[in-house]
Scaffold this active site. Structure first.
Site, PDB file in Angstrom:
ATOM      1  CB  SER A 138      -7.594   3.875   3.097  1.00 21.74           C
ATOM      2  OG  SER A 138      -6.937   3.311   4.053  1.00 21.74           O
ATOM      3  CE  LYS A 185      -3.595   1.932   2.836  1.00 20.61           C
ATOM      4  NZ  LYS A 185      -4.643   1.955   3.789  1.00 20.61           N
ATOM      5  CB  SER A 243      -8.065   0.853   6.134  1.00 13.95           C
ATOM      6  OG  SER A 243      -8.570   2.297   6.067  1.00 13.95           O
TER       7      SER A 243
END
Length: 469
Positions: free
Chosen positions: A156, A81, A180
């Protein structure tokens, strides 16, 4: 080689490499080709380092041929990420405002994965600074769900979730400050784990402090366990890291301890809940009885309203710091929802923040006492099914946006308990639904064993996507 290597789990790839039936180079080439095919359809990866990935794959192939792999993850492609630092790549944070100079050091999880021989090949998309539970950003645009590109993959860590579901590497690293990892894992049909806080070291410190966790996302619970064996090691750069405990997260996998006592909470408070999600998760709780557990319906031990308010204060008061980091003349370059949240955080008083900290302590005590009585807690992971990509909220019962669509995950960021999501089937729209499994502090291995045992009776077939236009 007739098997589609992009559809194999990390554990399967290791077995194929060991038998000489596939190679890391073949796998990496297949994943890179697929990444090119799906670049605009899914938009899960914002940076792909093909040259370095192929060099790492060739080195891994030599190790496997010598019978000297570094770990079962040697030669397995993994995406990271964009909120997690990778040496030589920019720490973009999904933002137009950040410095795009390549960073000079790997985050702890990235360093451990490299040491294990995993191929760190791509950076996955996030919402800007990971501030919301869907994935679109001013920098990279909208990320879409491989199960249905009209839908959000959640966030996210939506790029990580979409990448794994789409066959762009069987494992990924996400971050979880309020769900997330678990939200996109649920929306994409994956296993995602937010471990006990400190079990997976992080550096540099997150803006959201000890709400934030770095964690594994994978197609299978075994792959997540293999990742934990690698990444759950202390790092001196994280002052909150837990000491090494030599846990083998794959031990006794797929089989639960006898006579577990399981609490099932369909709701944590007064919030909307999709009827299909409710039905599927309720059936899943019954399945735990079939696995030999004693399952009881329970009430949350702490006020949902108080917990939610405390989380919002923690979250927004952290976001407001961004207004000090970047000059006011550039604030209009923020995602509008991030700017609104940051400005809302400015309105909290010192007393508001102290009250939220007190509430957090009380909530943690309440859940600690709950887990003195119950080995596991089961809840839905998310209260809704995946909704339209490019929107921040699903529609609510009143026709307005449903701001309470993810009520289950943030509590355990506040309390620091380990929580995982495991897919429990597909809705009538063909969209994944997740079951959240929570346990007492430091029982991360039990959470993954429970996810594995459940997944064995709820296998999920992933979509094959190259034909999507």
């Amino acid at each position: 080689m007739t098997q589609d290597l992009t559809q194999a789990s990390a554990a399967e790839l290791g077995r194929l490499y060991a038998k000489g039936k596939a190679s890391p180079v073949e796998t990496m080439k297949a994943v890179l080709a697929r990444a090119g095919t799906l670049a605009t359809t899914v938009n899960a990866l914002c940076h792909v380092d093909a040259k370095a990935a192929l060099a790492a794959a060739r080195a891994s192939e030599k190790r496997w041929k010598k019978g000297e792999p570094r770990s079962p993850l040697d030669g397995v492609p993994v995406s990271i990420k964009e909120l997690v630092r990778v040496k030589g790549w920019p720490a973009s944070m999904g933002s137009k405002l950040t410095d795009k100079t390549p960073v000079d050091a790997d985050a702890p999880v990235v360093a451990r994965l490299r040491e294990a021989g995993a191929i760190v090949f791509a950076q996955s998309t996030s919402s800007e600074y990971g501030h919301k539970g869907v994935t679109d950003s001013p920098l990279h645009g909208i990320t879409r769900n491989p199960w249905n590109p009209d839908m959000t993959p959640g966030g996210s860590s939506g790029g990580a979730g979409a990448a794994v579901a789409a066959g762009l590497g069987p494992i990924a690293i996400g971050t979880d400050g309020g769900g997330s990892v678990r939200i996109p894992a649920s929306f994409n049909g994956l296993i995602g784990l937010k471990a006990t806080f400190g079990r997976v070291p992080a550096w540099p410190p997150s803006m959201t402090g000890d709400l934030s966790n770095t964690g594994p996302m994978a197609r299978t619970a075994l792959d997540a366990a293999l990742m934990m064996n690698v990444i759950a090691r202390p790092d001196a750069r994280d002052g909150s890291a837990l000491p090494a405990d030599n846990t083998d997260y794959t031990r006794k996998f797929g089989k639960l301890p006898r006579k577990l006592k399981v609490g099932f909470a369909l709701r944590l408070g007064d919030h909307p809940l999709d009827i299909e999600v409710a039905a599927m998760v309720t059936k899943s709780a019954r399945d735990f009885a079939a696995l030999g557990c004693t399952v009881e319906e329970v009430e949350a031990p702490f006020s949902f309203g108080e917990a939610n308010r405390a989380f919002v204060v923690h979250w927004l008061s952290a976001l407001q710091h961004l207004l000090q980091v970047f000059p006011e003349a550039r604030h209009d370059e923020f995602d509008p929802s991030l700017l609104a949240g940051a400005k809302a955080g400015l309105r909290y008083t010192l007393q508001d923040v102290v009250n939220a900290q007190v509430t957090r302590r009380d909530l943690t005590l309440a859940w600690n006492l709950f887990f003195e009585k119950y080995d596991l807690l089961l809840t839905p992971t998310v209260a809704v099914q995946p909704f339209a990509a490019g929107t921040n909220l699903p529609p609510g019962p009143d026709g307005k946006g449903n701001i309470m669509w993810s009520p289950y995950t943030p509590q355990f960021n506040l309390s620091r308990h380990p929580a995982a999501t495991v897919p429990c089937g597909l809705s009538r729209q063909g969209l994944p639904v997740g079951l959240q499994i929570v346990s007492a502090h430091y029982k991360d291995a039990l959470v993954l064993r429970a996810a594995a045992a459940f997944a064995e009776i709820h296998p999920l077939k992933f979509p094959v996507l190259p034909e999507i236009k």
